[in-house]
Design a protein around this motif. Structure first.
Motif, short mmCIF file in Angstrom:
data_model
loop_
_atom_site.label_atom_id
_atom_site.label_comp_id
_atom_site.label_asym_id
_atom_site.label_seq_id
_atom_site.Cartn_x
_atom_site.Cartn_y
_atom_site.Cartn_z
N GLN A 54 0.79 -1.28 0.04
CA GLN A 54 -0.08 -0.11 0.20
C GLN A 54 0.77 1.28 0.11
OE1 GLN A 54 -2.72 -0.60 3.07
NE2 GLN A 54 -4.15 -1.63 2.19
N GLU A 55 1.82 1.40 0.73
CA GLU A 55 2.84 2.31 0.64
C GLU A 55 3.42 2.53 -0.57
OE1 GLU A 55 6.66 4.11 2.98
OE2 GLU A 55 5.79 2.14 3.65
N ALA A 56 3.76 1.66 -1.33
CA ALA A 56 4.36 1.81 -2.60
C ALA A 56 3.31 2.12 -3.51
CB ALA A 56 4.97 0.15 -3.07
N GLN A 57 2.00 1.84 -3.55
CA GLN A 57 1.22 2.30 -4.16
C GLN A 57 0.91 3.84 -4.10
OE1 GLN A 57 -1.91 -0.49 -3.30
NE2 GLN A 57 -1.67 -1.42 -5.26
N LEU A 58 0.87 4.15 -3.07
CA LEU A 58 0.68 5.85 -2.55
C LEU A 58 1.81 6.44 -3.03
CD1 LEU A 58 -0.48 7.99 -0.85
CD2 LEU A 58 0.87 7.23 1.19
N LEU A 59 3.04 5.99 -2.86
CA LEU A 59 4.44 6.62 -3.50
C LEU A 59 4.27 6.95 -4.92
CD1 LEU A 59 7.00 5.09 -1.21
CD2 LEU A 59 6.34 7.24 -1.13
N ALA A 60 3.65 5.78 -5.52
CA ALA A 60 3.49 5.89 -6.93
C ALA A 60 2.49 7.13 -7.57
CB ALA A 60 2.81 4.64 -7.59
N VAL A 61 1.54 7.34 -6.67
CA VAL A 61 0.43 8.23 -6.90
C VAL A 61 1.15 9.72 -6.65
CG1 VAL A 61 -1.67 9.55 -6.13
CG2 VAL A 61 -1.53 6.81 -6.35
N LEU A 62 2.02 9.81 -5.54
CA LEU A 62 2.54 10.96 -4.86
C LEU A 62 3.63 11.59 -6.10
CD1 LEU A 62 2.39 10.66 -1.27
CD2 LEU A 62 0.84 11.76 -2.73
N GLY A 63 4.34 10.61 -6.65
CA GLY A 63 5.67 11.09 -7.15
C GLY A 63 5.40 12.31 -8.12
N SER A 64 4.51 12.27 -8.91
CA SER A 64 4.19 13.25 -9.95
C SER A 64 3.69 14.27 -9.28
CB SER A 64 3.42 12.76 -11.16
OG SER A 64 2.17 12.38 -10.82
N ARG A 65 2.97 14.53 -8.04
CA ARG A 65 2.03 15.27 -7.55
C ARG A 65 2.72 16.37 -6.41
NH1 ARG A 65 -1.32 11.40 -8.95
NH2 ARG A 65 -3.68 12.03 -9.71
N VAL A 66 4.12 16.17 -5.98
CA VAL A 66 4.92 16.79 -4.97
C VAL A 66 6.31 17.21 -5.62
CG1 VAL A 66 3.51 15.97 -2.96
CG2 VAL A 66 5.61 14.80 -3.75
N SER A 67 6.61 18.37 -5.26
CA SER A 67 7.77 19.11 -5.69
C SER A 67 9.01 18.68 -4.96
CB SER A 67 7.59 20.71 -5.61
OG SER A 67 7.27 21.19 -4.21
N ILE A 68 8.94 17.86 -3.90
CA ILE A 68 10.26 17.37 -3.31
C ILE A 68 9.99 15.66 -3.41
CG2 ILE A 68 11.31 17.10 -1.24
CD1 ILE A 68 10.17 19.35 -0.05
N PRO A 69 11.30 15.36 -4.06
CA PRO A 69 11.10 13.80 -4.34
C PRO A 69 10.77 12.82 -3.17
CG PRO A 69 13.14 14.84 -5.23
CD PRO A 69 12.46 15.90 -4.30
N VAL A 70 10.10 11.93 -3.49
CA VAL A 70 9.83 10.79 -2.67
C VAL A 70 10.49 9.54 -3.25
CG1 VAL A 70 7.54 12.13 -1.75
CG2 VAL A 70 7.63 10.29 -3.78
N ASP A 184 10.02 7.85 4.20
CA ASP A 184 9.37 6.87 5.10
C ASP A 184 7.82 7.32 5.14
OD1 ASP A 184 8.18 5.16 7.15
OD2 ASP A 184 9.84 5.84 8.55
N TRP A 185 6.79 6.58 4.05
CA TRP A 185 5.71 7.34 4.38
C TRP A 185 4.61 6.06 5.03
CZ3 TRP A 185 3.40 11.76 2.08
CH2 TRP A 185 4.34 12.48 1.66
N SER A 186 5.37 5.28 5.85
CA SER A 186 4.57 4.21 6.34
C SER A 186 3.44 4.79 7.43
CB SER A 186 5.44 3.30 7.11
OG SER A 186 6.24 3.92 7.97
N ASP A 187 3.44 6.00 8.00
CA ASP A 187 2.36 6.54 8.81
C ASP A 187 1.40 7.42 8.15
OD1 ASP A 187 3.28 5.01 11.22
OD2 ASP A 187 4.72 6.65 11.41
#
Length: 270
Positions: A54-70, A184-187
């Protein structure tokens, strides 16, 4: 006998990235929920009791939406609790002074993050009410500090957003005078945005927080929100102090010792 964290990391690499088997596996760092290792230019993070898928799926969504890399996931292993991603440049800011412009970077980043449609991520992250009264449960620390926290419990907020929910210095990378990663997006949770501002206040102080808020393009915090930010920051500091004392991680204790000056004016750590 259960596998150690490094054994789990090595096993996951053997299954998902056998081309790295000749590389050394070295410890990058550890916290309450995760232990991270480096293997070549890959980070292998071993989690305890968290869904890496689930965290990996979240990161895949956020990667193109935020200006600091995740982190950009390379592979996950839900059974082993492993998430692997390419190493991001930089060093964590724990115990260090943030670079010029970092507050504005984070203000823009939080505007972007808190603007993400949380409803489309409901299957990936939990909704956390962030009721301040619940934060008091199991909270430990010097009695004079606990007394201040107990005497300043604010009412819960009514605005919830997608939040990192553990946005402390240990999860912020800096390289060349700029922020280069949020780890660390686990929380991550759908929760009170005050939770994200609180750890920035805890770690970098009131002036830094004001700069973050000035750059935050959404609803400016009112007096009630500021009270929650301070309350959550105080709780988070005591949690870090407990972690430092249990683990022997002196860098966390030193950071709390610094932040006591603005979180608990006039108090001293025993």
């Amino acid at each position: 006998m259960p596998l150690s964290a490094v054994e789990v990391a090595v096993r996951a690499l053997g299954v998902h990235a056998p081309h790295l088997r000749q590389e050394d596996v070295t410890l990058l760092g550890s916290g309450v929920d995760n232990t991270a290792f480096r293997c070549g230019d890959v980070v292998v993070r071993v989690a305890s009791g968290r869904s890496t898928r689930q965290e990996a799926q979240l990161l895949a969504v956020l990667g193109s939406r935020v200006s600091i890399p995740v982190p950009a996931p390379l592979f996950t292993d839900e059974g082993l609790g492993v998430l692997a991603y390419p190493l991001l440049p930089g060093r964590a800011l724990l115990g260090r002074t943030p670079p010029a412009g970092a507050a504005r970077q984070l203000g823009a980043f939080l505007t972007e993050l808190h603007s993400v449609d949380a409803s489309m991520l409901a299957s990936l992250v939990e909704e956390e009410p962030a009721d301040p009264r619940e934060w008091l449960e199991d909270l430990t620390g010097p009695e004079q500090l606990l007394a201040r926290v107990r005497a300043s419990v604010p009412a819960p907020g009514d605005r919830h957003v997608l939040a990192h929910a553990d946005l402390g210095a240990e999860h912020l990378l800096e390289d060349g005078g700029a922020l280069t990663g949020v780890l660390d997006w686990s929380d991550a949770a759908i929760t009170d945005p005050a939770v994200d501002f609180a750890r920035l206040y805890r770690d970098f102080g009131p002036r830094f927080l004001r700069e973050v808020l000035d750059a935050y393009g959404l609803q400016p915090p009112d007096a009630a929100a500021m009270a929650r930010i301070e309350f959550f920051a105080r709780c988070a500091a005591l949690e870090d102090l407990a972690f430092a004392r249990a683990s022997g991680r002196r860098e966390y204790a030193a950071a709390v010792g610094t932040s006591t000056g603005w979180l608990f004016p006039g108090a001293r750590l025993d």
